[in-house]
Design an enzyme around this catalytic site. Structure first.
Site, short mmCIF file in Angstrom:
data_model
loop_
_atom_site.label_atom_id
_atom_site.label_comp_id
_atom_site.label_asym_id
_atom_site.label_seq_id
_atom_site.Cartn_x
_atom_site.Cartn_y
_atom_site.Cartn_z
N LYS A 78 0.83 -1.20 0.00
CA LYS A 78 0.00 0.00 0.00
C LYS A 78 0.86 1.25 0.00
CE LYS A 78 -3.97 1.94 2.54
NZ LYS A 78 -4.90 1.71 3.67
N SER A 152 -9.53 2.04 2.25
CA SER A 152 -8.52 2.71 1.46
C SER A 152 -7.46 1.80 0.89
CB SER A 152 -7.84 3.79 2.30
OG SER A 152 -7.13 3.23 3.38
N SER A 176 -10.30 -0.06 6.47
CA SER A 176 -9.61 0.07 5.19
C SER A 176 -8.98 -1.22 4.67
CB SER A 176 -8.53 1.15 5.28
OG SER A 176 -9.12 2.42 5.36
#
Length: 449
Positions: A78, A152, A176
């Site tokens: 990420k 996210s 997320s």
């Protein structure tokens, strides 16, 4: 010729250790798939093709491959975590494009275990919202490219679901990890506070954000979590029967859960009861104020992360989010509301070992430029479809998203498992039972015409 795309991390690592395949061959095959498919999905902000092949060769040269639990396994990271010699832009035009001097602790642990970082995955700006879109593009659900992958950690989830990498690293401050995992048919676990090194943004959203795995199987999630936590999580699937509470309602007043998700919970509860567990309908004593508490912490966390950035370079929804959060900073820092929530919910988890809930309330919003839309529209979209995740960031307790069946649209459905502090192994065991009793398809058929 054997294809390694779609194989689990455990399968790949075993083959590399046994020298049935080289790390370069595995990584090259995944890089080819990324080049062929990611234009349709938008999972990656940056692909590290040359660097990944060089790192694969370094793994192959390791003196004892048997020491590497993730030997040669391609890994997506990420884009809010540091990868040595790469900038992490956090989905924003306001963040500095400065290469990191060293890996984040979690990246370092995964690399030391033999994983190879193939790329950095897309996130919404400052990892705030429940859809992954922004200045670096729109990330789409590989099962239905008209829908968002969620956020996210949407890029990381899309990468694994599309078979671009067998595992990915993400994090979870309000859901997320669990939101995109549920959308994309993956297994994930948000560990409890302190189990895995955090170090996310400027203060981990007051200790609510945790790093964790995204994988296609419970075995891979357990393996990756063990590396991240630097400790084992024994499979207790055949241990004593558990007391499992089942709740199908939303913690937020006025937010309903759609029938496919409530049906999934009912079916999962039936399987667990048939496996010998004590399963009972029971509602956690969520306070009426939980929505307000979540909003205050969500916005205040962004206010901290945005404090040193040029507001002119942030999108409008992020500027508004941070401005709202600045009003709540002092109260959130005091931590009183989180302590009250933990005190209210602790007796429930003294009576039950695991809570089973829907992972989401509705399917993901459309894949669209949500970053160009207003703050209220974004906030309502997120809270409407994912109201069941934030409570467990507020408490700091472990929670999982586990694939379970499909929605009428053909995209994955999922359930959520929640436990008391220190119960990560228990949650993984329950997830293992569900996976065994109702196997799920590991990757989306995105390469079909």
């Amino acid at each position: 010729m054997t294809s390694w795309v779609g194989r689990t991390a455990a399968e790949i690592a075993a083959a590399v250790r046994e020298k049935r395949v080289t790390p370069r061959e595995v990584v090259a095959e995944h890089l080819e798939r990324i080049a062929r498919l990611d234009g349709r999905i938008g999972a990656f902000r940056k692909v590290r093709a040359e660097a990944a092949l060089a790192e694969a060769d370094e793994v192959a040269a390791h003196a004892d491959l048997g020491e590497l639990p993730l030997a040669g396994v391609p890994l997506a990271v990420k884009d809010n975590l540091a990868v040595r010699d790469e900038a992490h832009l956090d989905g924003s035009a306001a963040t500095p494009d400065t290469p990191a001097d060293a890996d984040h602790a979690t990246v370092a642990r995964l690399r030391a275990a033999g994983a190879v970082v193939v790329g950095l995955t897309n996130v919404p700006e400052l990892c705030v919202f429940g859809t992954t879109d922004g200045v670096h593009g729109i990330t789409r659900n590989p099962w239905d490219t008209q829908r968002s992958a969620g956020g996210s950690s949407g890029g990381s989830a899309a990468a694994v679901a599309a078979g671009l990498a067998p595992i990915a690293l993400g994090n979870d401050g309000m859901g997320s990890l669990r939101i995109p995992a549920a959308n994309c048919g993956l297994v994930t676990i948000k560990p409890g506070f302190g189990v895995v090194p955090a170090g996310i943004g400027h203060g981990d959203w007051f200790g609510m954000s945790e790093n964790g795995p995204l994988a296609t199987s419970v075995e891979d999630a357990r393996l990756m979590l063990s590396v991240l936590a630097d400790k084992g999580f024994e499979n207790t699937a055949h241990g004593s029967p558990l007391r499992i509470a089942v709740s199908r309602r939303s913690p937020l007043v006025g937010t309903t859960v759609s029938r496919p998700y409530t049906n999934a919970v009912a079916q999962a509860a039936g399987l667990l009861a048939g496996a010998g567990h004590e399963v009972r309908r029971a509602e956690p004593p969520y306070p009426m104020s939980i929505g307000v508490t979540a909003l205050r912490h969500w916005t205040a966390g962004t206010a901290v992360d945005a404090a040193d950035l040029d507001p002119a370079l942030l999108t409008r929804r992020t500027r508004v989010h941070a401005a709202i959060g600045r009003r709540f900073l002092s109260g959130v820092r005091a931590g009183d509301s989180r302590e009250r929530l933990r005190a209210r919910l602790t007796p429930f988890f003294a009576e039950y070992d695991v809570l089973l809930t829907p992972a989401l309330a509705h399917r993901a919003p459309e894949a669209a430029p949500w970053h160009e839309r207003g703050w209220l529209r974004n906030a309502l979209a997120g809270s409407t479809y994912s109201p069941l995740t934030p409570a467990w960031n507020l408490t700091g307790w472990p929670a999982m998203s586990v694939p379970f069946g499909t929605l009428p649209s053909g995209t994955p459905c999922a359930v959520q498992l929640v436990g008391r502090p220190g119960s990560e192994a228990v949650l993984l065991a329950v997830a293992q039972t569900l996976e065994t009793l109702r196997p799920w398809q590991r990757t989306a058929p995105v390469d079909r015409p």
